[in-house]
Design a protein around this motif. Structure first.
Motif, PDB file in Angstrom:
ATOM      1  N   UNK A 113       0.828  -1.211   0.000  1.00  0.00           N
ATOM      2  CA  UNK A 113       0.000   0.000   0.000  1.00  0.00           C
ATOM      3  C   UNK A 113       0.863   1.262   0.000  1.00  0.00           C
ATOM      4  N   UNK A 114       1.944   1.269   0.784  1.00  0.00           N
ATOM      5  CA  UNK A 114       2.800   2.458   0.840  1.00  0.00           C
ATOM      6  C   UNK A 114       3.530   2.667  -0.479  1.00  0.00           C
ATOM      7  N   UNK A 115       3.885   1.561  -1.116  1.00  0.00           N
ATOM      8  CA  UNK A 115       4.556   1.682  -2.417  1.00  0.00           C
ATOM      9  C   UNK A 115       3.581   2.228  -3.461  1.00  0.00           C
ATOM     10  N   UNK A 116       2.352   1.717  -3.438  1.00  0.00           N
ATOM     11  CA  UNK A 116       1.342   2.190  -4.391  1.00  0.00           C
ATOM     12  C   UNK A 116       1.017   3.665  -4.161  1.00  0.00           C
ATOM     13  N   UNK A 117       1.088   4.101  -2.906  1.00  0.00           N
ATOM     14  CA  UNK A 117       0.781   5.493  -2.564  1.00  0.00           C
ATOM     15  C   UNK A 117       1.990   6.399  -2.777  1.00  0.00           C
ATOM     16  N   UNK A 118       3.158   5.793  -2.938  1.00  0.00           N
ATOM     17  CA  UNK A 118       4.357   6.584  -3.180  1.00  0.00           C
ATOM     18  C   UNK A 118       4.979   7.176  -1.932  1.00  0.00           C
ATOM     19  N   UNK A 119       4.721   6.551  -0.768  1.00  0.00           N
ATOM     20  CA  UNK A 119       5.271   7.103   0.485  1.00  0.00           C
ATOM     21  C   UNK A 119       6.247   6.139   1.138  1.00  0.00           C
ATOM     22  N   UNK A 120       6.608   5.070   0.408  1.00  0.00           N
ATOM     23  CA  UNK A 120       7.414   4.021   1.038  1.00  0.00           C
ATOM     24  C   UNK A 120       8.827   4.483   1.375  1.00  0.00           C
ATOM     25  N   UNK A 121       9.326   5.552   0.771  1.00  0.00           N
ATOM     26  CA  UNK A 121      10.679   5.994   1.078  1.00  0.00           C
ATOM     27  C   UNK A 121      10.728   7.242   1.937  1.00  0.00           C
ATOM     28  N   UNK A 122       9.589   7.639   2.471  1.00  0.00           N
ATOM     29  CA  UNK A 122       9.552   8.894   3.235  1.00  0.00           C
ATOM     30  C   UNK A 122      10.402   8.799   4.509  1.00  0.00           C
ATOM     31  N   UNK A 123      10.362   7.655   5.167  1.00  0.00           N
ATOM     32  CA  UNK A 123      11.149   7.478   6.383  1.00  0.00           C
ATOM     33  C   UNK A 123      12.148   6.327   6.179  1.00  0.00           C
ATOM     34  N   UNK A 124      13.302   6.402   6.820  1.00  0.00           N
ATOM     35  CA  UNK A 124      14.237   5.278   6.750  1.00  0.00           C
ATOM     36  C   UNK A 124      13.671   4.074   7.494  1.00  0.00           C
ATOM     37  N   UNK A 125      14.179   2.900   7.174  1.00  0.00           N
ATOM     38  CA  UNK A 125      13.727   1.696   7.874  1.00  0.00           C
ATOM     39  C   UNK A 125      13.958   1.867   9.372  1.00  0.00           C
ATOM     40  N   UNK A 126      12.993   1.445  10.163  1.00  0.00           N
ATOM     41  CA  UNK A 126      13.059   1.635  11.612  1.00  0.00           C
ATOM     42  C   UNK A 126      14.238   0.883  12.221  1.00  0.00           C
ATOM     43  N   UNK A 127      14.774   1.436  13.291  1.00  0.00           N
ATOM     44  CA  UNK A 127      15.830   0.777  14.064  1.00  0.00           C
ATOM     45  C   UNK A 127      15.206   0.036  15.246  1.00  0.00           C
ATOM     46  N   UNK A 128      15.992  -0.901  15.784  1.00  0.00           N
ATOM     47  CA  UNK A 128      15.583  -1.639  16.995  1.00  0.00           C
ATOM     48  C   UNK A 128      14.178  -2.224  16.854  1.00  0.00           C
ATOM     49  N   UNK A 129      13.918  -2.768  15.677  1.00  0.00           N
ATOM     50  CA  UNK A 129      12.601  -3.373  15.450  1.00  0.00           C
ATOM     51  C   UNK A 129      12.480  -4.650  16.290  1.00  0.00           C
ATOM     52  N   UNK A 130      11.351  -4.784  16.951  1.00  0.00           N
ATOM     53  CA  UNK A 130      11.170  -5.921  17.842  1.00  0.00           C
ATOM     54  C   UNK A 130       9.722  -6.391  17.771  1.00  0.00           C
ATOM     55  N   UNK A 131       9.561  -7.691  17.547  1.00  0.00           N
ATOM     56  CA  UNK A 131       8.222  -8.273  17.566  1.00  0.00           C
ATOM     57  C   UNK A 131       7.899  -8.694  18.994  1.00  0.00           C
ATOM     58  N   UNK A 132       6.792  -8.208  19.515  1.00  0.00           N
ATOM     59  CA  UNK A 132       6.366  -8.554  20.875  1.00  0.00           C
ATOM     60  C   UNK A 132       5.237  -9.568  20.745  1.00  0.00           C
ATOM     61  N   UNK A 133       5.541 -10.806  21.082  1.00  0.00           N
ATOM     62  CA  UNK A 133       4.620 -11.916  20.861  1.00  0.00           C
ATOM     63  C   UNK A 133       3.244 -11.641  21.450  1.00  0.00           C
ATOM     64  N   UNK A 134       2.236 -11.778  20.603  1.00  0.00           N
ATOM     65  CA  UNK A 134       0.862 -11.617  21.045  1.00  0.00           C
ATOM     66  C   UNK A 134       0.401 -10.176  21.169  1.00  0.00           C
ATOM     67  N   UNK A 135       1.304  -9.215  20.918  1.00  0.00           N
ATOM     68  CA  UNK A 135       0.931  -7.802  21.096  1.00  0.00           C
ATOM     69  C   UNK A 135       1.093  -7.017  19.810  1.00  0.00           C
ATOM     70  N   UNK A 136       2.264  -7.133  19.163  1.00  0.00           N
ATOM     71  CA  UNK A 136       2.472  -6.378  17.941  1.00  0.00           C
ATOM     72  C   UNK A 136       3.940  -6.242  17.628  1.00  0.00           C
TER      73      UNK A 136
END
Length: 734
Positions: free
Chosen positions: A466-489
């Motif tokens: 969706x972000x690529x189709x909208x043309x906003x996929x490069x607006x922000x750099x890829x997030x740092x310290x990405x962490x999946x919290x099981x069962x939450x998000x």
């Protein structure tokens, strides 16, 4: 100096039945410096761990009467040899054929046509010579089994019977016993070899060469290609390596991997698999895996390794045979000794009786457990090979047996019952001004995609699209310290801001969003999956995602119910409204919504307590705990993660072949039960005949050989049946 423990692997040749594998295992284990040793009869692979040297292992194997294949003499051809080629390639079977020629006069004049009255010492000497010629490898193996392993195996039984027959003057019987046994073992080896070739033939679909464009242009062996190399595949050619399409559009047939013959449209950025057949377009492909690591190689490796995980039925037969053989020797001694000793019956052959010594020797032949030992592994080899050819990977005979007993199945929703390719249908920022091109909403989408950029979850892929189709996929750099919290998000850091993406349920308990709750709830009630976003613990908006049910899901559910599996459950982290709508479309009545991973585990465990044997079906990405909690875990898809996490893998990325897998497992267990019943029934029948004095030694061997062939051929039926049902529903493009 302390020696280092090493893992060693050898390919063994000369084995005809599972008893041969046990003899080698036992002999290797007695070598100093061996920690563990396992020999898979199905794949002829010996694995040894310890400080023992290769030379010592190879010497022991040859000492026991078998050999080790070197890279130069291992099979390089996919086509299996004919029966006569197989017999002539091996010294043991060549001797058996010579013995068969030598025994013919004695068989003809002493057994089949005794009324002719033709007797001559030469005929008897030829019978003795036949016994010695055909029996030489058997005698040698029997002696080594007793001397090295201190055990009584099948070869020991046959040797005792033949020598005993010779001792009482039954020369024809002695010769026939050895000739028939040697030829019977060879026939078992040949039929098992055919089953092994069914697995190895999977590699026949992979080209040996590829047209490389970069780094240096030219035709090269696939083993020379490295990750990052660029290759050219012309229309109609087979794709030689796993890769990613750089340029070109085409339809690809992925039958060798997925088992389904329909064409799959491929375009730049799509993954392709080695062994797939390219359609009408030219493809430029970047190699993503080396030859030994591509999908088809991993598939074959897992199929071969699967046969090392023995089913409970096979383990029972192996344990039974281990104690059965020595017990038979004791029983034969009692049969030969007790009637003459206590009841005045003749010990030696007389004109009116064959004598109880002869009956005891015949009992040794009758009790030979060849048919019983081979009855289970050949059925499992055939079933696992059949499954692999149709895109179902069983990672062990134990899992195949468990699947045959399943009484209930739990399904994950996303990517299992649904296509797993959701799309963002709505997104709304907290500061939305209600315009068609709201900058705040676009910023929400850009923030979300920057966090989801490193995730392979289907919902993340929907956001990125969706972000690529909208043309906003490069607006922000890829997030740092990405962490999946099981069962939450999932959370990540962007320009010093903490961004969190989670479910509506979690936000209700953790992040205030009361003014916007009703709007989100309306999206939930419409059957959409909602993802709420916060920045530094403050609500900033939500996205709504829709996923379509797979076209074949309802048909598969109906087929499972026809197979008698009526407890079908859907598990999902979605809200109850969305979950219920998907369940209704699928034909499932039992639904558990708002499930965290630990909730899914609890539900699966509860089902196991209620039903006994339960399967869990998921995509192998975020439902690994639930897959592990089930009696048997089934993953959909041909990704490395799916292939590693589950007990059974449906390679064609949908549920179409799940009913086939269950029918195959049930048919295989019925075949194994029939084989065991036939093997034991034949033994009991001939045991009664022998005790009544109505059975001869060579007929007992013939019966054992015949039974062994029957159970082998019956087991090999699973190579071709059952087969997957043709899909009733077909996906159409508009």
């Amino acid at each position: 100096m302390k020696q280092t423990t090493q893992e060693k692997q050898f390919q063994i040749s000369g084995m005809d039945c599972a008893s041969c594998a046990r003899t080698i295992e036992s002999g290797i284990k007695k070598l100093p410096g061996v920690d563990t040793c396992s020999l898979n009869f199905s794949t002829e692979t010996l694995r040894v761990s310890g400080t023992v040297s290769d030379t010592e292992i190879i010497e022991r194997i040859r000492e026991l009467g078998y050999d080790v294949q070197t890279p130069s003499n291992q099979e390089t051809t996919i086509a299996p040899p004919s029966f006569w080629q197989f017999l002539w390639e091996r010294q043991d079977t060549r001797l058996a054929l010579v013995g068969a020629l030598l025994i013919l006069p004695s068989l003809l004049f002493n057994e089949l046509l005794p009324g002719l009255g033709i007797h001559h010492p030469v005929i008897e000497w030829l019978a003795v010579l036949a016994m010695g010629t055909a029996g030489l490898p058997v005698f040698r193996s029997a002696w080594q089994a007793v001397r090295i392993n201190r055990e009584i195996n099948i070869n020991v039984l046959m040797s005792l019977a033949a020598i005993g027959a010779l001792f009482i003057g039954a020369y024809t019987e002695a010769g026939l016993v050895m000739v028939l046994f040697a030829i019977g073992e060879a026939m078992e080896g040949y039929t098992t070899s055919r089953a092994r070739h069914a697995i190895r033939s999977l590699m026949a679909v992979v080209p040996n060469e590829a047209m490389r464009l970069k780094p240096a242009e030219g035709r090269v062996s696939v083993n020379e290609l490295a990750v990052g190399d660029v290759i050219l595949v012309k229309p109609g050619e087979q794709i030689p390596m796993d890769g990613r399409i750089r340029s070109g559009h085409s339809s690809v047939n992925q039958t060798p991997i997925t088992g389904e013959s329909r064409l799959i449209e491929k375009q730049p950025g799509d993954e392709v698999f080695a062994s797939s057949i390219n359609g009408e377009g030219v493809l430029i492909i970047e190699v993503t895996h080396r030859a030994e690591d591509n999908t088809i190689s991993r598939l074959i490796r897992m199929v071969e390794e699967a046969q090392e995980h023995r089913a409970p039925a096979q383990r029972f037969v192996d344990r039974f045979a281990r104690y059965y053989t020595p017990a038979v020797v004791v029983l034969a001694m009692l049969v030969a000794i007790i009637p003459p000793l206590f009841f005045g019956e003749p010990f030696w052959p007389t004109g009116a009786s064959s004598g109880w010594l002869y009956r005891g020797l015949t009992l040794l032949v009758v009790a030979c457990p060849c048919a019983l030992v081979i009855s289970t592994p050949v059925s499992l080899i055939s079933a696992i090979s059949n499954g692999a050819r149709h895109g179902v990977l069983f990672k062990g005979g134990a899992h195949l047996e468990t699947l045959s007993q399943v009484r209930g199945i739990a399904f994950d929703k996303t990517g299992t019952l649904t296509e797993g390719r959701p799309s963002v249908v709505r997104y709304e920022a907290a500061a939305c001004v209600g315009e068609a091109s709201c900058v705040y909403c676009d910023d929400l989408l850009a923030l979300t995609s920057a966090v989801e950029e490193q995730s392979n979850h289907p919902l993340a892929q929907a956001v990125l699209s969706a972000s690529e189709a909208r043309g906003v996929n490069g607006r922000y750099p890829a997030a740092n310290n990405v962490q999946t919290i099981t069962g939450k998000g999932i959370q990540g850091e962007i320009n010093g801001r903490q961004i969190f993406i989670g479910s509506h349920t979690y936000f209700d308990s953790a992040i205030p969003h009361t003014p916007y709750c009703q709007t989100v709830r309306q999206a939930d009630e419409a059957g959409l999956t909602t993802m709420l976003v916060s920045q530094n613990n403050e609500y900033v908006g939500f996205l709504a995602v829709a996923d379509k049910i797979r076209p074949s899901t309802r048909t598969v559910i109906k087929q499972l119910q026809e197979l008698g599996i009526n407890r079908l459950v859907m598990l999902t982290g979605d809200n109850a409204t969305t979950a219920q709508k998907i369940a209704e479309q699928a034909g499932i009545t039992e639904v558990y919504a708002n499930c965290l991973p630990e909730d899914k585990v609890k539900i699966v465990s509860t089902l196991r307590n209620e039903l006994g044997t339960v399967a869990m079906v998921g995509d192998g990405i975020n439902d690994t705990p639930a897959l592990a909690a089930a009696s048997v875990g089934i993953a959909i898809g041909n990704t490395a993660q799916a292939m590693e996490t589950a007990d059974i893998v449906l390679m064609n990325e949908n549920l179409d072949h799940l009913p086939f897998a269950i029918r195959l497992s049930r048919a295989t267990m019925k075949t194994i039960q029939a084989n065991i019943a036939l093997s034991i029934g034949t033994k009991l029948l001939f045991l009664l005949l022998v005790l009544a004095g109505l059975g001869s030694m060579w007929l007992a061997v013939l019966a054992d050989v015949g039974t062994s062939l029957l159970v082998t051929l019956n087991g090999m039926r699973r190579l071709k049946s059952p087969t997957p049902l043709k899909p009733v529903l077909k996906q159409t493009s508009l």
